[in-house]
Design an enzyme around this catalytic site. Structure first.
Site, PDB file in Angstrom:
ATOM      1  N   THR A 115       0.822  -1.214   0.000  1.00  0.00           N
ATOM      2  CA  THR A 115       0.000   0.000   0.000  1.00  0.00           C
ATOM      3  C   THR A 115       0.855   1.262   0.000  1.00  0.00           C
ATOM      4  O   THR A 115       1.969   1.263   0.547  1.00  0.00           O
ATOM      5  CB  THR A 115      -0.907   0.005   1.251  1.00  0.00           C
ATOM      6  OG1 THR A 115      -1.439   1.316   1.433  1.00  0.00           O
ATOM      7  CG2 THR A 115      -0.150  -0.340   2.516  1.00  0.00           C
ATOM      8  N   TYR A 139      -1.526  -0.009  10.456  1.00  0.00           N
ATOM      9  CA  TYR A 139      -1.825  -0.664   9.180  1.00  0.00           C
ATOM     10  C   TYR A 139      -0.635  -0.515   8.220  1.00  0.00           C
ATOM     11  O   TYR A 139      -0.121  -1.493   7.681  1.00  0.00           O
ATOM     12  CB  TYR A 139      -3.097  -0.042   8.565  1.00  0.00           C
ATOM     13  CG  TYR A 139      -3.311  -0.454   7.132  1.00  0.00           C
ATOM     14  CD1 TYR A 139      -3.653  -1.757   6.810  1.00  0.00           C
ATOM     15  CD2 TYR A 139      -3.142   0.466   6.082  1.00  0.00           C
ATOM     16  CE1 TYR A 139      -3.828  -2.145   5.489  1.00  0.00           C
ATOM     17  CE2 TYR A 139      -3.307   0.090   4.766  1.00  0.00           C
ATOM     18  CZ  TYR A 139      -3.658  -1.214   4.479  1.00  0.00           C
ATOM     19  OH  TYR A 139      -3.813  -1.602   3.173  1.00  0.00           O
TER      20      TYR A 139
END
Ligand code: UDP
Length: 323
Positions: A115, A139
């Site tokens: 990501t 995350y």
């Protein structure tokens, strides 16, 4: 056969379709905690949990797996701040379980969903792969940990991997077989379309005082079918003996929240009520990635790199889903 871990989710399901259209046989491994069983329209489904090494071993014993694509992860950034343990266990420890079994069975090809959150607050736009990686949420940190694990495993165990650092995956399968569906839904485009169809009263704009031309955040929206195609390219690259590498996966174009709402009004023909709200914590003003590297090395070319196509396909799926 290609094992798609998390293949019942939004992105994994689109890749499952793409691989099957290109002659690959697939196995979807998913615990259905967030995935949708009705998204598994191609390949073979095996329900199981990455938290259980035996569950994973059973799959590798049963099928002649040659490569793995790994999408099983929790993705709510805010929740990762509230409950980091849940994120590190699922996104990091469970990935270690998968890698352990891959090595046991001598399966050495992996495409990993990473990501742009691994970059943290951008110091330069567009973000290239050389941009410093200073993630600001559990995350993002968990995804970066896995990237580092992959780099070490590739050196030590000859694992070949491609990490794809997604920007904002959006849109839906142009045939509307599958689309974007999260529970709870937190993503901009599906929420706007909910407002367009009357499933919700309005869309909240998180922050209108950013240092951007219209004051709202700018993101790089990449169509999920283009994203799926990049995974196919990454797999073919590994099959051809390509070396382990990481790539940004975005279009290189940014659109503001206001622009996305305005375009959605035009496409749906509906009045979408927008309400100005405070900033959402942790949102950088601009996230736009350079896609030069993936275009050059994998030969990836997005087909749906137009915001209208992204919203049109999402709208088509949204209307079908509501019928
Ligand atoms: N956003 C918004 N209202 C919403 C949901 C999102 O204004 O109800 C904004 C959010 O602040 C960000 C952009 O839309 O600037 C994209 O957010 P999304 O959650 O879709 O993806 P993210 O960038 O967090 O991965």
């Amino acid at each position: 056969m290609i094992l798609i871990v998390g293949g019942a989710g939004y992105i994994g399901a689109h890749i499952n379709k793409q691989l099957n259209l290109n002659g690959y046989e697939t196995i979807v491994f998913d615990n259905l905690s967030y995935g949708h069983e009705d998204f598994i329209k191609w390949g073979t489904f095996e329900r199981g949990d990455l938290g259980d090494v035996e569950d994973i071993r059973k799959i590798f014993e049963k099928y002649p797996i040659t490569a793995v694509m790994h999408f099983a992860a929790f993705t709510f950034v805010g929740e990762s701040v509230e409950d980091p343990q849940r994120y590190y266990k699922n996104n990091v420890c469970n990935t270690l379980n998968l890698l352990q079994v891959m090595l046991e069975f001598d399966v050495k090809k992996l495409v990993f969903s990473s990501t742009c959150a691994t970059y943290g607050d951008p110091v330069e736009i567009p973000i290239t792969e050389q941009h410093p990686q200073n993630p600001i949420s559990p995350y993002g940190r968990g995804k970066l940990m896995v990237e580092n694990v992959l780099s070490d495993y590739s050196r030590a165990y000859n694992l070949h991997y491609v990490s794809l650092r997604y920007f904002n995956a959006a849109g839906a399968d142009p045939d509307a077989d599958i689309g974007e569906l999260h529970n709870p839904e937190t993503h901009l485009i599906p929420l706007i379309l909910d407002a367009a169809s009357g499933c919700r009263d309005n869309i909240k704009i998180f922050g209108t005082d950013y240092n951007t031309p219209d004051g709202t955040c700018i993101r790089d929206y990449v169509h999920v079918t283009d994203l799926a195609h990049a995974h196919l390219k990454a797999l073919q690259y590994l099959e051809d003996g390509g070396k382990s590498d990481y790539f940004n996966l975005g279009n290189g174009n940014g659109f503001s929240v206001n622009e996305v709402i305005e375009k959605s009004r035009k496409i749906t023909g509906n009045d979408i009520k927008a309400i100005e709200e405070d900033r959402r914590p942790g949102d950088p003003p601009i996230l736009v990635g350079s896609s030069d590297k993936i275009r050059k090395i994998l030969g990836w070319e997005p087909k749906y790199d137009d915001l209208s196509l992204i919203i049109e396909t999402a709208w088509k799926w949204h209307q079908k889903r509501e019928k």
